[in-house]
Design a protein around this motif. Structure first.
Motif, PDB file in Angstrom:
ATOM      1  N   THR A   1      12.380  -1.363  -3.245  1.00 22.50           N
ATOM      2  CA  THR A   1      10.939  -1.293  -2.978  1.00 22.50           C
ATOM      3  C   THR A   1      10.535   0.084  -2.449  1.00 22.50           C
ATOM      4  O   THR A   1       9.489   0.615  -2.834  1.00 22.50           O
ATOM      5  N   SER A   2      11.354   0.675  -1.582  1.00 16.39           N
ATOM      6  CA  SER A   2      11.006   1.990  -1.023  1.00 16.39           C
ATOM      7  C   SER A   2      10.996   3.072  -2.100  1.00 16.39           C
ATOM      8  O   SER A   2      10.096   3.929  -2.133  1.00 16.39           O
ATOM      9  N   LEU A   3      12.000   3.042  -2.977  1.00 16.65           N
ATOM     10  CA  LEU A   3      12.072   4.066  -4.016  1.00 16.65           C
ATOM     11  C   LEU A   3      10.992   3.876  -5.075  1.00 16.65           C
ATOM     12  O   LEU A   3      10.386   4.852  -5.545  1.00 16.65           O
TER      13      LEU A   3
ATOM     14  N   GLY B   1       0.819  -1.192   0.000  1.00 16.62           N
ATOM     15  CA  GLY B   1       0.000   0.000   0.000  1.00 16.62           C
ATOM     16  C   GLY B   1       0.859   1.249   0.000  1.00 16.62           C
ATOM     17  O   GLY B   1       2.054   1.206  -0.312  1.00 16.62           O
ATOM     18  N   SER B   2       0.274   2.355   0.382  1.00 15.52           N
ATOM     19  CA  SER B   2       0.996   3.630   0.343  1.00 15.52           C
ATOM     20  C   SER B   2       1.119   4.293   1.708  1.00 15.52           C
ATOM     21  O   SER B   2       1.680   5.383   1.813  1.00 15.52           O
ATOM     22  N   HIS B   3       0.609   3.647   2.757  1.00 20.80           N
ATOM     23  CA  HIS B   3       0.579   4.290   4.077  1.00 20.80           C
ATOM     24  C   HIS B   3       1.725   3.867   4.982  1.00 20.80           C
ATOM     25  O   HIS B   3       1.834   4.339   6.108  1.00 20.80           O
ATOM     26  N   ARG B   4       2.582   2.979   4.510  1.00 18.92           N
ATOM     27  CA  ARG B   4       3.770   2.598   5.273  1.00 18.92           C
ATOM     28  C   ARG B   4       4.883   2.228   4.286  1.00 18.92           C
ATOM     29  O   ARG B   4       4.615   1.931   3.116  1.00 18.92           O
ATOM     30  N   VAL B   5       6.114   2.261   4.755  1.00 16.41           N
ATOM     31  CA  VAL B   5       7.227   1.887   3.886  1.00 16.41           C
ATOM     32  C   VAL B   5       7.357   0.367   3.859  1.00 16.41           C
ATOM     33  O   VAL B   5       6.956  -0.319   4.813  1.00 16.41           O
ATOM     34  N   PRO B   6       7.877  -0.185   2.776  1.00 13.67           N
ATOM     35  CA  PRO B   6       8.069  -1.644   2.709  1.00 13.67           C
ATOM     36  C   PRO B   6       9.001  -2.135   3.820  1.00 13.67           C
ATOM     37  O   PRO B   6       9.904  -1.423   4.258  1.00 13.67           O
ATOM     38  N   SER B   7       8.779  -3.360   4.256  1.00 10.74           N
ATOM     39  CA  SER B   7       9.578  -3.987   5.311  1.00 10.74           C
ATOM     40  C   SER B   7      10.107  -5.320   4.810  1.00 10.74           C
ATOM     41  O   SER B   7       9.577  -5.908   3.848  1.00 10.74           O
ATOM     42  N   LEU B   8      11.145  -5.791   5.473  1.00  6.83           N
ATOM     43  CA  LEU B   8      11.681  -7.113   5.122  1.00  6.83           C
ATOM     44  C   LEU B   8      10.644  -8.205   5.327  1.00  6.83           C
ATOM     45  O   LEU B   8      10.722  -9.263   4.700  1.00  6.83           O
ATOM     46  N   THR B   9       9.663  -7.951   6.177  1.00  3.63           N
ATOM     47  CA  THR B   9       8.605  -8.946   6.394  1.00  3.63           C
ATOM     48  C   THR B   9       7.684  -9.072   5.181  1.00  3.63           C
ATOM     49  O   THR B   9       6.915 -10.021   5.077  1.00  3.63           O
ATOM     50  N   ASP B  10       7.765  -8.129   4.253  1.00  3.01           N
ATOM     51  CA  ASP B  10       6.953  -8.185   3.024  1.00  3.01           C
ATOM     52  C   ASP B  10       7.611  -9.029   1.937  1.00  3.01           C
ATOM     53  O   ASP B  10       6.980  -9.324   0.906  1.00  3.01           O
ATOM     54  N   LYS B  11       8.839  -9.390   2.145  1.00  2.94           N
ATOM     55  CA  LYS B  11       9.635  -9.994   1.079  1.00  2.94           C
ATOM     56  C   LYS B  11       8.973 -11.219   0.470  1.00  2.94           C
ATOM     57  O   LYS B  11       8.925 -11.374  -0.759  1.00  2.94           O
ATOM     58  N   GLY B  12       8.457 -12.104   1.293  1.00  3.72           N
ATOM     59  CA  GLY B  12       7.865 -13.335   0.788  1.00  3.72           C
ATOM     60  C   GLY B  12       6.604 -13.132  -0.012  1.00  3.72           C
ATOM     61  O   GLY B  12       6.179 -14.034  -0.750  1.00  3.72           O
ATOM     62  N   ARG B  13       5.993 -11.956   0.115  1.00  8.94           N
ATOM     63  CA  ARG B  13       4.745 -11.680  -0.609  1.00  8.94           C
ATOM     64  C   ARG B  13       4.965 -10.805  -1.840  1.00  8.94           C
ATOM     65  O   ARG B  13       4.008 -10.324  -2.443  1.00  8.94           O
ATOM     66  N   LEU B  14       6.222 -10.580  -2.184  1.00 10.66           N
ATOM     67  CA  LEU B  14       6.549  -9.777  -3.373  1.00 10.66           C
ATOM     68  C   LEU B  14       7.434 -10.590  -4.329  1.00 10.66           C
ATOM     69  O   LEU B  14       8.568 -10.209  -4.628  1.00 10.66           O
TER      70      LEU B  14
END
Length: 530
Positions: A490-492, A372-385
C-alpha cells in the motif's frame, strides 16, 4: 624365477580386480533385491510411478528436472517442468494422495485441500513431525523451530519464541513504525536509483529483502542494517543461494548419498562455504549479546533467550534444552524464514501489478479514496481496503511462497484415506496444487482478485486458501508477514506508479523453485504519482 614372480603378481592382481568387481556386483544386487523386497512389504501404500533401484523416483523424475534447470533455457516463457509442476501433474494420474521414492525413502504427496487438511489438521498428532532429510539435517542438526522434530522440546522452544516475539510487537500495531522505517528508505532509494538508471529500470529485490529482513533483525537481534552494508547484503545473498543449491543443483544427491556433502568441488563445496559464512555471522551476533547482556533491560529475542538460559541454569535445570547452540539454530530459522518468504511474496505482488496495470490502477484508486495522499497507509486501514487485500491474496494464491510447505513426517503408522502410511514416511503437502485446483478455483490459472470478494465487494475468506500452511506447524510468522505485505504494497502503490522498462519482455511467471518460489529477476521503472 623372475617369470614365476611376475606370473604370481599378475594372478594376484587379476584376482584382486575380480574380487572388487564381484563385491560391486554383490552390493548392487543386494540393494536391488532389498529395494524391491521393501516395496512388496509396502503393498498398501498410495499408488505412484515405478521407482528405479537404489535412487527411486529421484532418478527418473527429479534428476532430469534439475538437469533441465541447470542446462536449459531460463530466459523465455516456456513452461518450466520443475518439481512442483511435475508433482502436481502426477496427481492427474495417481490421485490426490500418491507415493514416490527418494532412494529407498517413501514419500507421500498430498494434492488437494481435503487431503492436506485431513493430514495436518485432523491427524496433526501423527503428521506434525519432521523427517531427517540429510541435506537439511547436516546443516540444522535437527534443532530450531522450523526443521526440528515434533515433541516436548520443539513445543517448549516454539512457545517461548512465539510469546517473546509477541512481547516485542509480533502481530501488534506497535510494530508498525519499525516496518514503516524500512519503507521510507525504500522510497528514497527507489527515486535515486530510478533516476540513475536512465530508463533501464530498478531491481527491487535488494531493497525489498533488506527492508523485510531488518524487521526480523529488530525483533531477534535488536538492530537494523543499512541496505548497502556489504556484510548484511552478502548474508542475504548467501541465504538465497543456499536455498537454491539445496533444491536446484547436484547437491540434491546429498539426500541419497550424504557423504557427497563433503566433496571438495562444485555445489557441494559452495554449500559448505555458505553454511560457514552464515554461521560466522550469527555466532558473532550471539557473542555480542552475551557480552553486553543486561538482564533488567532485554533488547530482543536473543537477550530474552540468554536470560531464560541463565534462569534455568540457576534453577538447576541441567538437561535444559535452552542452550546457546539451540539459540543459534533458532536465530537462523527465524532470519531465513522471516526474510525470504515475505520478500518474495512482495516481489510477486509488485510484478503482478506491473503486468496488470488495470488492477494497479484500481488498487491505487481505493488507497486514494480511503487513505488519501497526506499520510502513509496504516494497519488500521486494512478493513477498508478490501480490493487491495483481495489482490494481495490472489497473488499469494498464484505464487504460494513455499509451494511444497516444509516436509512433514508420519511419527507412527496410520491408515489414511484408504491407504497405509508407514511410520517414518515423508509427507509433502503440495500447497501449489491446492491453490491451483480447478475443482475449487474457477479458472484457477487466471489472475482474478475479485474471486476473494463477495457480491457486495467485501473481503471473502476461503477455507482452502492456505499460503501459510495449516495445523500445528503453521507458519509462526504469519501475522508478521501479513503486516509487512500490506504496509509495503500500500505504501509503495500510494507513492509510485510501476511499469516495465520500454521494450523489456516480462519475466516468466512460473518462477524459480527453491525451498521458496521466487520470481525471476526483473526491473521496473517508477514514477511519482503526485
Amino acid at each position: 624365477m623372475v617369470l614365476l614372480s611376475w606370473l604370481e603378481n599378475l594372478s594376484s592382481s587379476v584376482l584382486s580386480h575380480v574380487n572388487i568387481v564381484a563385491l560391486i556386483v554383490f552390493v548392487i544386487v543386494y540393494y536391488v533385491v532389498s529395494f524391491y523386497q521393501k516395496r512388496r512389504n509396502l503393498a498398501y501404500i498410495p499408488p505412484g510411478p515405478t521407482p528405479w533401484p537404489v535412487v527411486g523416483n529421484f532418478g527418473g523424475f527429479l534428476i532430469p528436472s534439475v538437469v533441465r534447470r541447470r542446462f536449459g533455457r531460463q530466459s523465455d516463457n516456456t513452461y518450466d517442468k520443475s518439481a512442483v509442476f511435475l508433482l502436481t501433474e502426477l496427481a492427474n494420474t495417481y490421485g490426490s494422495v500418491y507415493s514416490l521414492f527418494v532412494g529407498s525413502q517413501l514419500v507421500v504427496v498430498l494434492n488437494s485441500y481435503e487431503a492436506v487438511k485431513d493430514a495436518l489438521s485432523n491427524n496433526s498428532e501423527v503428521f506434525s513431525d519432521r523427517p531427517a532429510i540429510p541435506a537439511i539435517t547436516i546443516m540444522t542438526k535437527r534443532k530450531g523451530i522450523v526443521f526440528a522434530p515434533y515433541g516436548p522440546v520443539w513445543r517448549q522452544q516454539r512457545k517461548f519464541c512465539h510469546a517473546t516475539l509477541r512481547n516485542f510487537g509480533l502481530g501488534k500495531l506497535s510494530l508498525e513504525p519499525c516496518i514503516l522505517q524500512g519503507l521510507a528508505t525504500i522510497k528514497t532509494e527507489l527515486l535515486r536509483l530510478n533516476e540513475e538508471s536512465g530508463g533501464a529500470g530498478v531491481d527491487l529485490a535488494p531493497l525489498i529483502s533488506s527492508a523485510v529482513s531488518n524487521v526480523i533483525c529488530s525483533l531477534i537481534m535488536g538492530q537494523r542494517f543499512h541496505h548497502e552494508d556489504l556484510e548484511f547484503r552478502t548474508l542475504l545473498d548467501l541465504m538465497v543461494r543456499g536455498l537454491e543449491i539445496c533444491v536446484n543443483s547436484p547437491a540434491l544427491l546429498i539426500n541419497i548419498f550424504p557423504l557427497l556433502y563433503y566433496l571438495p568441488f562444485g555445489a557441494f563445496k559452495e554449500l559448505r562455504q555458505v553454511e560457514r559464512d552464515i554461521t560466522a555471522f550469527l555466532k558473532r551476533i550471539i557473542a555480542e549479546h552475551r557480552e553486553t547482556l543486561d538482564p533488567e533491560n532485554p533488547r530482543d529475542l536473543t537477550d530474552m533467550y540468554l536470560i531464560e538460559m541463565l534462569a534455568q541454569r540457576a534453577a538447576g535445570e541441567e538437561d535444559s534444552s535452552f542452550t546457546e547452540d539451540y539459540l543459534f539454530y533458532i536465530i537462523g530459522d527465524l532470519f531465513i524464514a522471516g526474510t525470504d518468504t515475505t520478500a518474495n511474496s512482495i516481489l510477486w505482488i509488485l510484478l503482478y501489478m506491473v503486468l496488470h496495470p488495470d488492477i494497479q490502477d484500481k488498487v491505487q484508486a481505493e488507497i486514494d479514496e480511503v487513505v488519501g495522499s497526506h499520510r502513509v497507509p496504516s494497519l488500521t486501514d486494512k478493513g477498508r481496503l478490501p480490493f487491495t487485500e483481495a489482490t494481495i491474496m490472489e497473488v499469494q494464491r498464484l505464487s504460494v511462497a513455499v509451494p511444497l510447505a516444509i516436509p512433514h513426517m508420519a511419527s507412527e503408522t496410520i491408515e489414511f484415506r484408504g491407504y497405509t502410511i508407514p511410520k517414518g514416511t515423508v509427507v509433502f503437502p503440495n500447497l501449489w496444487s491446492v491453490h491451483r485446483d480447478p475443482t475449487v478455483w474457477e479458472d484457477a490459472d487466471s489472475f482474478k482478485p475479485t474471486r476473494f470478494l463477495d457480491t457486495e465487494g467485501k473481503l471473502l475468506r476461503k477455507e482452502c486458501f492456505i499460503p501459510f500452511g495449516i495445523g500445528r506447524r503453521v507458519c509462526m510468522g504469519e501475522q508478521l508477514a501479513k503486516m509487512e505485505m500490506f504496509l509495503t504494497v500500500t505504501s509503495l502503490l500510494q507513492a509510485f506508479k510501476f511499469r516495465l522498462p520500454e521494450g523489456m519482455a516480462p519475466p516468466p511467471l512460473h518462477g524459480r523453485f527453491g525451498l521458496t518460489l521466487a520470481p525471476f529477476p526483473y526491473t521496473v521503472c517508477v514514477s511519482l504519482r503526485r
